[in-house]
Motif scaffolding. Structure first.
Motif, PDB file in Angstrom:
ATOM      1  N   UNK A   1       4.376  -4.307   1.073  1.00 34.14           N
ATOM      2  CA  UNK A   1       5.176  -3.736   2.848  1.00 34.14           C
ATOM      3  C   UNK A   1       3.957  -3.182   3.622  1.00 34.14           C
ATOM      4  N   UNK A   2       2.575  -2.462   3.493  1.00 32.11           N
ATOM      5  CA  UNK A   2       1.485  -2.223   3.724  1.00 32.11           C
ATOM      6  C   UNK A   2       0.568  -3.037   4.390  1.00 32.11           C
ATOM      7  N   UNK A   3       1.025  -4.413   4.322  1.00 28.11           N
ATOM      8  CA  UNK A   3      -0.025  -4.695   5.256  1.00 28.11           C
ATOM      9  C   UNK A   3       0.791  -5.880   5.977  1.00 28.11           C
ATOM     10  N   UNK A   4       1.955  -6.472   5.587  1.00 28.74           N
ATOM     11  CA  UNK A   4       2.611  -6.946   7.252  1.00 28.74           C
ATOM     12  C   UNK A   4       3.954  -6.510   6.457  1.00 28.74           C
ATOM     13  N   UNK A   5       5.279  -7.074   7.230  1.00 26.77           N
ATOM     14  CA  UNK A   5       6.577  -6.321   7.636  1.00 26.77           C
ATOM     15  C   UNK A   5       7.089  -7.095   6.925  1.00 26.77           C
ATOM     16  N   UNK A   6       7.336  -8.837   6.366  1.00 28.34           N
ATOM     17  CA  UNK A   6       8.027  -9.074   5.599  1.00 28.34           C
ATOM     18  C   UNK A   6       7.545 -10.737   5.400  1.00 28.34           C
ATOM     19  N   UNK A   7       8.298 -11.663   4.350  1.00 27.81           N
ATOM     20  CA  UNK A   7       7.899 -11.153   3.419  1.00 27.81           C
ATOM     21  C   UNK A   7       7.706 -10.089   2.588  1.00 27.81           C
TER      22      UNK A   7
ATOM     23  N   UNK B   1       7.937   1.549  19.658  1.00 25.61           N
ATOM     24  CA  UNK B   1       8.368   1.770  18.922  1.00 25.61           C
ATOM     25  C   UNK B   1       8.699   1.095  17.421  1.00 25.61           C
ATOM     26  N   UNK B   2       7.555   1.833  16.553  1.00 28.30           N
ATOM     27  CA  UNK B   2       7.813   0.796  15.243  1.00 28.30           C
ATOM     28  C   UNK B   2       8.882   1.151  14.902  1.00 28.30           C
ATOM     29  N   UNK B   3       9.404  -0.494  14.420  1.00 22.65           N
ATOM     30  CA  UNK B   3      10.670  -0.378  13.216  1.00 22.65           C
ATOM     31  C   UNK B   3      10.712  -0.276  11.559  1.00 22.65           C
ATOM     32  N   UNK B   4      11.170   0.280  10.454  1.00 26.32           N
ATOM     33  CA  UNK B   4      11.328   0.559   9.541  1.00 26.32           C
ATOM     34  C   UNK B   4      12.901   0.419   9.419  1.00 26.32           C
ATOM     35  N   UNK B   5      13.028   0.485   7.572  1.00 25.37           N
ATOM     36  CA  UNK B   5      14.125   0.191   6.878  1.00 25.37           C
ATOM     37  C   UNK B   5      15.175  -0.914   7.284  1.00 25.37           C
ATOM     38  N   UNK B   6      16.040   0.280   6.991  1.00 24.50           N
ATOM     39  CA  UNK B   6      17.194  -0.867   7.094  1.00 24.50           C
ATOM     40  C   UNK B   6      17.210  -1.577   8.338  1.00 24.50           C
ATOM     41  N   UNK B   7      16.978  -0.952   9.529  1.00 25.92           N
ATOM     42  CA  UNK B   7      16.406  -1.153  11.009  1.00 25.92           C
ATOM     43  C   UNK B   7      15.748  -2.702  10.482  1.00 25.92           C
ATOM     44  N   UNK B   8      14.369  -2.431   9.714  1.00 26.96           N
ATOM     45  CA  UNK B   8      14.028  -3.710   9.789  1.00 26.96           C
ATOM     46  C   UNK B   8      14.306  -5.734   9.371  1.00 26.96           C
TER      47      UNK B   8
ATOM     48  N   UNK C   1       0.402  -9.106   9.292  1.00 24.49           N
ATOM     49  CA  UNK C   1       0.381  -8.116  10.178  1.00 24.49           C
ATOM     50  C   UNK C   1       0.710  -7.336  11.194  1.00 24.49           C
ATOM     51  N   UNK C   2       1.905  -8.716  12.203  1.00 26.05           N
ATOM     52  CA  UNK C   2       2.072  -7.821  13.343  1.00 26.05           C
ATOM     53  C   UNK C   2       3.795  -8.028  13.173  1.00 26.05           C
TER      54      UNK C   2
END
Length: 334
Positions: free
Chosen positions: A186-192, A143-150, A134-135
């Motif tokens: 993906x809506x709970x945590x950044x990865x995997x 600013x949040x990091x998403x998609x390719x950058x994430x 969840x972090x």
């Protein structure tokens, strides 16, 4: 039809009741015993215990508290009950950190959770132990990091964590504990988030003591589909890394009324897996209401809540194991 000598053991996650077993709380021990005794009557042979993070690093006290809890359960006639543990990396104890001191602290923390698992008589420790649950990462300007950058950011974090998880695996092997990493939606945590991402991560971890837990909820939401799933399961089983399975609906609620792809899920798993299957239901307890944005009613907990006209936690748990056994029997005997 699946050719196995017996159906798997079915466990229940204690997320139905709590995220903290309070092992040093003598009064709550009696509550745990009452829950276990009732659920055992429904056919559950084991339970998945959440091991809550502690505010201090007094791991010796943690270990003693959980060891005493196991002794108490045994004294109450529950010595036959099997235990797995649910553990997560945290913002403080983060094996993917770029800082060696923090990585070392994370390793020591996770090793202490392995010790607790062994003290409880468990042989499987599962959970999100690579990236803190969840972090979600942000830039220096928040600013949040998403998609390719994430994904590029996570690739660095995964590389940081791989040697730590390998060392943890070597430690866990000495304790006869398997580590089952959980890919989480993906809506709970950044990865995997995906099984494919975790398989790639494990390519950089030599210890086969480090493997995976496959959760039906996450696979339904973020998986690559039934055909690829079957290939992934066979790959993990061939590596000896298919350590644990969870049955959970996409909404993490009642199993018996959920839209769960039983047949493609079990068809891929049962021919190559003979371990326990845990039912995981997130009740609307305070720890989950905000984090999971739960809109459904709470399954009221006998002995803790006032009874009402809605289903109780016990009723939901009983129907969950009945449904799971019915679906397993279809696979074993159809």
């Amino acid at each position: 039809m699946v050719h196995q000598s017996k159906s798997p053991d079915i466990y229940l996650s204690f997320f139905m009741f709590t995220t903290n077993l309070q092992p040093d709380n003598l009064e709550y021990r009696d509550t745990l015993v009452k829950h276990i005794q009732e659920l055992k009557n429904y056919g559950y042979s084991g339970f998945e215990f959440p091991i809550a993070p502690t505010a201090t690093q007094d791991y010796d006290k943690d270990l003693a508290d959980y060891a005493n809890l196991r002794c108490y359960l045994d004294e109450q006639g529950l010595a036959d009950i099997k235990i797995t543990t649910n553990v997560g990396a945290t913002r403080t104890f983060d094996p993917s950190s770029p800082y060696p001191e923090q990585q070392q602290e994370a390793l020591e923390y996770l090793q202490s959770r392995v010790d607790i698992t062994a003290a409880l008589g468990g042989e499987i420790m599962m959970g999100p132990i690579v990236i803190p649950y969840g972090v979600f990462p942000t830039t220096d300007f928040n600013n949040p990091i998403w998609s390719d950058e994430l994904q590029e950011h996570l690739a660095i974090r995964y590389a940081n964590a791989q040697p730590i998880l390998n060392r943890l695996g070597e430690y866990a092997e000495c304790k006869n504990v398997k580590l089952a990493i959980e890919p989480i939606t993906h809506w709970e945590t950044p990865g995997p988030n995906k099984l494919s991402q975790l398989i790639e991560f494990l390519d950089g971890v030599e210890s086969k003591q480090v493997g995976v837990v496959i959760d039906s909820a996450h696979e339904t939401l973020d998986g690559d589909g039934p055909e690829i799933f079957k290939t992934q399961v066979n790959h993990l089983a061939g590596q000896g890394r298919l350590h644990y399975i969870q049955i959970s609906p996409p909404d993490r609620g009642a199993v018996h009324t959920s839209w769960l792809p039983w047949q493609p899920f079990l068809e891929a798993i049962l021919p190559v897996y003979d371990g326990p299957i845990a039912i995981e239901i997130f009740n609307a307890i305070p720890a989950f209401i905000n984090s999971l944005r739960l809109t459904r009613r709470k399954f009221w907990i006998p002995g803790e809540d006032c009874p009402n006209q809605y289903p109780s936690a016990y009723e939901i748990a009983e129907k969950a194991i009945q449904t799971t056994e019915q679906e397993l029997n279809k696979m074993f005997y159809s």
